[in-house]
Design an enzyme around this catalytic site. Sequence first.
Site, PDB file in Angstrom:
ATOM      1  N   GLY A 185       0.690  -1.333   0.045  1.00 25.18           N
ATOM      2  CA  GLY A 185      -0.035   0.172   0.016  1.00 25.18           C
ATOM      3  C   GLY A 185       0.941   1.241  -0.034  1.00 25.18           C
ATOM      4  O   GLY A 185       0.544   2.375   0.203  1.00 25.18           O
ATOM      5  N   ASP A 241       1.655  -0.480 -13.452  1.00 28.71           N
ATOM      6  CA  ASP A 241       2.386  -1.106 -12.390  1.00 28.71           C
ATOM      7  C   ASP A 241       3.121  -2.312 -12.697  1.00 28.71           C
ATOM      8  O   ASP A 241       4.262  -2.606 -12.677  1.00 28.71           O
ATOM      9  CB  ASP A 241       1.597  -1.468 -10.998  1.00 28.71           C
ATOM     10  N   GLY A 275       4.264  -0.291  -5.895  1.00 29.23           N
ATOM     11  CA  GLY A 275       4.163  -1.418  -6.945  1.00 29.23           C
ATOM     12  C   GLY A 275       4.327  -2.718  -6.159  1.00 29.23           C
ATOM     13  O   GLY A 275       4.875  -3.572  -6.913  1.00 29.23           O
TER      14      GLY A 275
HETATM   15  C1  MEV Z   1      -1.366   3.142  -9.028  1.00 34.20           C
HETATM   16  O1  MEV Z   1       0.055   2.972  -8.876  1.00 34.20           O
HETATM   17  C2  MEV Z   1      -1.472   3.819 -10.360  1.00 34.20           C
HETATM   18  C3  MEV Z   1      -2.948   4.395 -10.377  1.00 34.20           C
HETATM   19  O2  MEV Z   1      -2.979   5.223 -11.635  1.00 34.20           O
HETATM   20  C4  MEV Z   1      -3.760   3.454 -10.897  1.00 34.20           C
HETATM   21  C5  MEV Z   1      -3.555   2.618 -12.083  1.00 34.20           C
HETATM   22  O3  MEV Z   1      -2.885   2.942 -12.734  1.00 34.20           O
HETATM   23  O4  MEV Z   1      -3.953   1.381 -12.429  1.00 34.20           O
HETATM   24  C6  MEV Z   1      -3.570   5.071  -9.483  1.00 34.20           C
END
Ligand code: MEV
Length: 314
Positions: free
Chosen positions: A90, A141, A94
């Site tokens: 969290g 990610d 990543g």
């Molecule tokens: C999460 O690391 C990045 C976001 O843009 C979600 C995504 O791209 O899937 C918040």
Amino acid sequence: MTQRASACGKVILLGEHAVVYGTPAIAAGIERGAWAEVSLADVGPSTLEIGDRRAVADAQSEDDLARAFSALVGSDRAFSVRAHSELPPGGGLGSSAALAVSIARAIEMYTSAAPHERELRAAERALAWERVFHGNPSGIDMYAAANGGTFEFVRGRGGQPIEAGAELWLCIGLSGSGASTKTMVESVARQFQRRPELQARTLDGIGALVRNASLAIQVGDLVGLGRLMDLNQMMLAGLLLSTQPIEQLCTLARGAGALGAKLTGSGGGGSVIALVPAPGGSEDEGSDVAKAVLRAWKLAGFEGFVTRVGATGR
Ligand code: MEV
């Protein structure tokens, strides 16, 4: 026989959230990441051990991890998986994607497919895992976990490496709390549904910042890149993605000489990235500015580390 594979963590330099709606974003791999060790099990279902967390693959489970693992591993064969992440869960770096890609890669080593084919299948397995945790992932990610480097990413099109004109170094500060990417992505979706003009303005604005940042990276204009990161942070705060600790980390970093600072990833907690000059020699601890940023964070009770970005995913 045990198969082992790894994948790297990531930072989003600019463009998180907007990337879910098709706007380009810029991200990079970092050296910290995840690894997995996989062996064939005599009987199913497959089992997963990540530190002291254990899960048994189960598509119907109430536990996200058990469902994500089930989606990744499938039911053709049973595996016993041990994995480890060096990234805070969290934390916006990543961790989930790095775990998924490393586990999927190690599992694919049990097939006789060509390496390219295995990578594609590993990506599909990892995406199935990510969907459980993130609902509507853009794929950025996972792309970073698998490939690393510094790249521009467009949903549905994948990543294009960016040739950086200067080394990129970041201080990464941990806000101390995590947030669910799914919850934060859903919160932005609700705001956009209520206010379509906010969506248009946000996507146009972030798209322009990303285009300029891509050019700044290519010509090695770190001062320009830092300013664009600051502007991106303002727009993310406008979407209610920032928190008091994130703002404090950004302010402390800028005060200690960082060229720009922003949240990275989904926000609502997680991490801050602060752009700092490259160290003069081959020092791994970073430049004087990097040390000053880390010191300021530490005095305020925040953990952090310095890293060169653009690490590759293996
Ligand atoms: C999460 O690391 C990045 C976001 O843009 C979600 C995504 O791209 O899937 C918040």
